[in-house]
Design an enzyme around this catalytic site. Structure first.
Site, PDB file in Angstrom:
ATOM      1  N   SER A 228      -9.731  -4.595  16.179  1.00 12.31           N
ATOM      2  CA  SER A 228      -8.616  -3.736  15.799  1.00 12.31           C
ATOM      3  C   SER A 228      -8.923  -3.058  14.458  1.00 12.31           C
ATOM      4  CB  SER A 228      -7.325  -4.557  15.761  1.00 12.31           C
ATOM      5  OG  SER A 228      -6.194  -3.744  15.720  1.00 12.31           O
ATOM      6  N   ASP A 455      -5.398  -0.542  26.430  1.00 13.68           N
ATOM      7  CA  ASP A 455      -5.093  -1.204  25.162  1.00 13.68           C
ATOM      8  C   ASP A 455      -3.835  -0.572  24.561  1.00 13.68           C
ATOM      9  OD1 ASP A 455      -5.086  -1.939  22.355  1.00 13.68           O
ATOM     10  OD2 ASP A 455      -7.180  -2.511  22.587  1.00 13.68           O
ATOM     11  N   HIS A 483      -5.028  -6.028  24.179  1.00 19.05           N
ATOM     12  CA  HIS A 483      -5.642  -5.510  22.953  1.00 19.05           C
ATOM     13  C   HIS A 483      -6.929  -6.268  22.662  1.00 19.05           C
ATOM     14  CE1 HIS A 483      -6.142  -3.699  19.144  1.00 19.05           C
ATOM     15  NE2 HIS A 483      -5.591  -4.643  18.404  1.00 19.05           N
TER      16      HIS A 483
END
Length: 514
Positions: A228, A455, A483
């Site tokens: 991320s 995602d 994710h």
């Protein structure tokens, strides 16, 4: 099925109640054809003691084979000899196998604001494949301003409770004024409680700290897995220090070339995509609390639930009641991982019957609010980094109003809330130091960028864009939900990444996994 705090940290805090503003940075890499300036030479000399420091390792509290230490770094890299210092918490678990050691493997779970040390000690240091842990010292450092590294603080716990319950879908001028006032109070609290550090928690500075740690650990190059926001941190490092890149995995990638408004709007669409996947699964079940007809019906029913909670918050088993803002956060938190869908269905069913405890639990997990009412610093560090990294998405409520149609087109369910959430950096007490632009990292060793097609927090288009920007990147695609991709059940993804980390050979260009 419970969503563990470890799981949410691993995914990173891409959505927050105070906005997602992730952006680019100015490369600090100098051209090898030009001699260094006098000022640069003086700076390098002042940095030398930091690069030569020795870490004093000790057993971490709780043991389990982890060691802890403190790394010193200059507060201001532009004035390393007179601007003060920050102390950064570091942890490692040394190699557990007898094979040839490949060096250190640094990990970061994202955020910004996620604790890398918590991620290492609760997951990566024990849950990464044994063949990886047998060849690498597993290492983590909480970035400056985060968790154990001189954490940014902004509000008292009671003030934070009030902040998370602020109406983020204002329907009248008075509600807009209250929302603006909450952002202003939050910003003033950060300035008062965090001091000079608030102006020195940018991603560029965190990336420079990573290079210090690399050198102090004795590694010639940096090996790294970032998820991320951790992908932006890793890409920033590669752009600053391309010749020091070892094996970099950037999983759930951000696009550093986008403006903050575009990032927020793209992510709004990403959550809509994730909700659509959840709704398709839900409506096939007789017990679905959003109906059994189609996605459109599910979308209408969730919107209607949010509207009812906006007007009339429901009990949640404690002094707080569940209103629209906390309910929205709870739903979005569960959309990070398809494994949380059963829990989300149960929580929504309870909320429709007047019991908000299930969605409140999800929101509290996301905000890292403990059972005693205390908050970790995730939601303070997050805007502190984001508001430095990019100019604000919006500067006035009028700017938000002009963009509402575009956000609601991206997501009829979440668009309004996420548009207003992007206003917070307009009131930040420190001016941004970063700008949005592509990161190239020319001269770096092969880098692997990983993107998941559905995602919610980092849309797949961002991974494609980052892979096209980085000169040596290969894109690895996971055709799935949730994710990030590594360690989430795809043997194809895990094998490709493990092979790269062990041999340096990236997967073939265009490789797709399910």
């Amino acid at each position: 099925m419970d969503i563990s705090r470890r799981t949410l940290r691993a995914f990173g805090a891409a959505f927050t109640g105070v906005a997602l503003l992730l952006g680019g940075c100015t490369s600090g890499a100098s051209s090898p054809r030009k001699p260094p300036s006098t000022k640069a030479s003086v700076r390098a000399a002042a940095l030398a003691p930091y690069y030569r420091q020795k870490l004093s390792w000790r057993e971490c509290r709780g043991g389990a084979g982890f060691e802890c230490a403190t790394l010193k770094a200059p507060l201001d890299y532009a004035r390393p000899d007179g601007g003060g210092e920050v102390k950064l918490a570091v942890s490692r678990k040394k190699v557990t196998g007898s094979g040839k050691r490949l060096g250190s493997l640094m990990v970061n779970p994202g955020g910004p604001g996620g604790s890398a040390i918590d991620y290492l000690q609760s997951y990566a240091g024990i849950g990464y494949p044994a063949r990886i842990r047998a060849r690498y010292d597993m290492v983590a450092m909480d970035p400056r301003g985060v968790a154990a590294s001189q954490p940014i603080t902004c509000l008292s716990d009671k003030q934070m409770d009030a902040f998370t319950q602020t109406d983020q879908t204002p329907d009248a001028p008075a509600e807009t004024r209250r929302l603006v006032a909450s952002y202003q109070k939050f910003a003033r609290g950060c300035a008062a409680r965090s001091g000079r550090l608030l102006g020195h928690v940018s991603t560029v500075e965190a990336a420079r700290d990573m290079d210090l740690l690399r050198a102090v650990l004795g590694d010639r190059k940096l090996n790294y897995v970032g998820a991320s926001y951790g992908t932006f941190l890793g890409a920033t490092y590669a752009d600053l220090f391309p010749r020091r890149v070892g094996r970099l995995v950037l999983d759930g990638a951000l696009d550093p070339a986008l403006s903050s408004e575009r990032i927020n709007r793209d992510q709004t669409a990403g959550f809509e995509t994730a909700f659509t996947a959840f709704a398709k699964d839900c409506v096939r079940r007789a017990s679905c609390p959003l109906g059994t007809r189609d996605v459109a019906q599910a979308r209408r029913r969730l919107s209607a639930l949010f509207a009812r909670l906006d007007a009339h918050p429901v009990p949640a088993g404690e002094s707080r009641r569940l209103g629209e803002s906390l309910a929205t956060t709870g739903v979005l938190a569960a959309l990070y991982d398809e494994g949380a869908w059963p829990q989300l269905r149960t929580a929504l069913r309870s909320a429709t019957r007047g019991d908000g405890s299930g969605l409140l639990t999800l929101a509290d997990l996301y905000y890292e609010r403990g059972a005693d009412g205390s908050y970790a610093n995730l939601m303070y560090a997050n805007p502190a980094v984001n508001c430095l990294d990019l100019p604000p998405a919006f500067r006035t409520p009028a700017d938000v109003s002009k963009s509402l149609a575009a956000f609601q087109k991206a997501s009829p369910v979440f668009g309004k809330a996420l548009a207003w959430a992007a206003l917070n950096c307009a009131y930040w007490p420190v001016r941004p130091t970063g700008t949005a632009h592509p990161l190239r990292a020319k001269g770096a060793a092969p880098i692997v960028v990983v993107g998941t097609t559905r995602d919610p927090a980092t849309p797949y288009t961002w991974a494609r864009s980052l892979a096209s920007q980085l000169a040596s990147a290969t894109l690895l695609t996971y055709d799935g939900d949730g994710h990030t991709a590594y360690g989430r059940g795809s043997t194809c993804i895990d094998t490709a990444i493990d092979t790269y980390l062990l041999t340096g050979t990236p997967p073939p260009s265009g490789k797709r996994c399910t």
